[in-house]
Design an enzyme around this catalytic site. Sequence first.
Site: not given
Ligand code: M6R
Length: 616
Positions: A11, A37, A84, A110-111, A488, A492, A495, A511, A611
């Site tokens: 919020c 927000r 929100w 907010n909180g 992960e 990161k 990407e 292996h 995103k």
């Molecule tokens: O919104 P989501 O968590 O469902 O998204 C899943 C993936 O598209 C997302 O995690 C993607 O791999 C990101 N770019 C990772 O940093």
Amino acid sequence: MSAKGAYQGLCGIFGCTLINGSAAIIIHEGLKKLEYRGYDSAGLATVHEGKLYVKKGKGKIDEIHRLLNFDDLPGHVGIGHTRWATHGAPSPQNAHPHSDCHGLVAVVHNGIIENFHQLKEELEAKGHVFKSRTDTEVICHLVEEGLEEGLSLKEAVKRALLKLSGSFAVAVVSPLEPDKIVCARKECPLVLGLGENGTFFSSDLPALLWLTNKAVFLYDGDLAVISPQGYSVERIENGEPVDRAVELVSWSPEQAEKGGFPHFMLKEIYEQPQAVRNTLRAPRSYLENMCSVIEGSSKLYLVACGTSYHACLAGSYMLSRLAAIDAKPILASEFSEWCGNLIDEKTTLLALSQSGETADTLDAIKMALEKGAKVLSITNVMGSSITRLSHVYIGTQAGPEVGVAATKTFTSQLAILAQLSLMLGLRRGILEAEEHRALQEALLNVPKVMDFCLGNVGQLVKSIALRYAYAPSFYFLSRGINVATALEGALKLKEISYIHAEGYPAGESKHGPIALIEEGFPCVFIVPKGEVRGRLLGNVMEMKTRGASIISVAEEDDEEVKAFSQDFIGVPSGLPEVLSPIVYVVPLQLLAYYAAVARGNDPDKPRNLAKSVTVT
Ligand code: M6R
């Protein structure tokens, strides 16, 4: 389908006390700048000629304004809120500002007030009548009690706040003291702005910069009284006056949105302690709802894509170790092929999605629903499609994540999965009460550990990233739960830096993957102290003897690992292995970030990615 659990503490709040002119027009504009927000409902309250005026409704600010016209609210003093998904469904009754029984105060907040059930019961027993299902409304009635006893607005607010546990940024107006606003903060942001024509408050600085560049940043535990002529600040706990200096802000609105960080991704990495802290406030009842569904099912799948899938991997390990539950992690895009024929009414799908809109994840959910399965979800976006499809959902409290690379939402997802696993472990008798208590305590301490880690490793990781930024390829290796961290870390790096990277279970490297190792090949090892350390050290040596450059993330006092490593990133000691990914991933996020920047990439907007991936 109605979801049975959701809570939110984001919020935006905004308000002003003007020398002259319409407060409503200014607040309306300020709220629009805070709409990121929250946008499920909004409202304004102004004070004019001894009366309180309130307009509020459900929907986006523009939609409500079209219906109600915020701008004709009279007066120079007022407060506003954009919300929100908080306690209770979005509705005009649950929208802020809230007021007491007699129209003495209006409050925006907010909180999350953690003890609001108990306070509400006490207040109702005294005859107070509640109009909403929000936690916020208890503040109105508590302040009302103080005013009726003859306290000043400031004293009444202060006494009310001392009764609350939880977090707040709150602002209160009253026609009894019409020229002022009392506002305060604890673990939620609040900043004052000083202008030629009055004094303002806002949840964030960017929403003030169109009015003034003079800001006063309040600290946790501060209470401020603002009037058209200025402001005063004191501590809530003891009323002691404090000096909070006026800062001249030279940021452009765009810089301010990034909080002074060069990119959203870096800002979001540094926001993680707070995001996890907020997320760990998930009300027990929502976790209990999820536990009941899981306990009533014969199969449990953890389903997601990308980073959220890595959280599923770690979650499956947590559920196995802490609650002896067999939860199969599976990529959403593979779900129907691999598991479609296994789903029935006794199946539960726990879906994870930052955006709540990922098409592959939604498809898996819809397929499971058609076959009668139960659907649980964890998401960062209230009101997203996943919340509408789920029987029970819980919101991570990470706040908006703008950088395409998921960071704070990942660690927040892990925090909920750890809470869920701990609760299930206790309910199922897998964890003894004492063991559960110790792990719960360690989990609540994670934000602090993350803080230390961020404070210590930033510059070191930057220097490592600069040295390896042009390496053609990386391995990320670990065992046990930190295989998820390794995957992960690799995701990161690839990407945003576009460097080829692979995450692997370290025991598997001999292996096949080891064939690629030659002099200087960077291998990042995640080596927490715990069960896997001994065997991992063997894997480190296998790589080292073949010429790999070892970059290790390990406990800061682990001299043995340090001795094996070209580069050693120490994280605070003593974290239980089952919780370690929440902290150990942080240096890997920084490594990816600094490598991307060193290569001239924009880490917030990596090529070819979005995103929210809404195609299958
Ligand atoms: O919104 P989501 O968590 O469902 O998204 C899943 C993936 O598209 C997302 O995690 C993607 O791999 C990101 N770019 C990772 O940093």
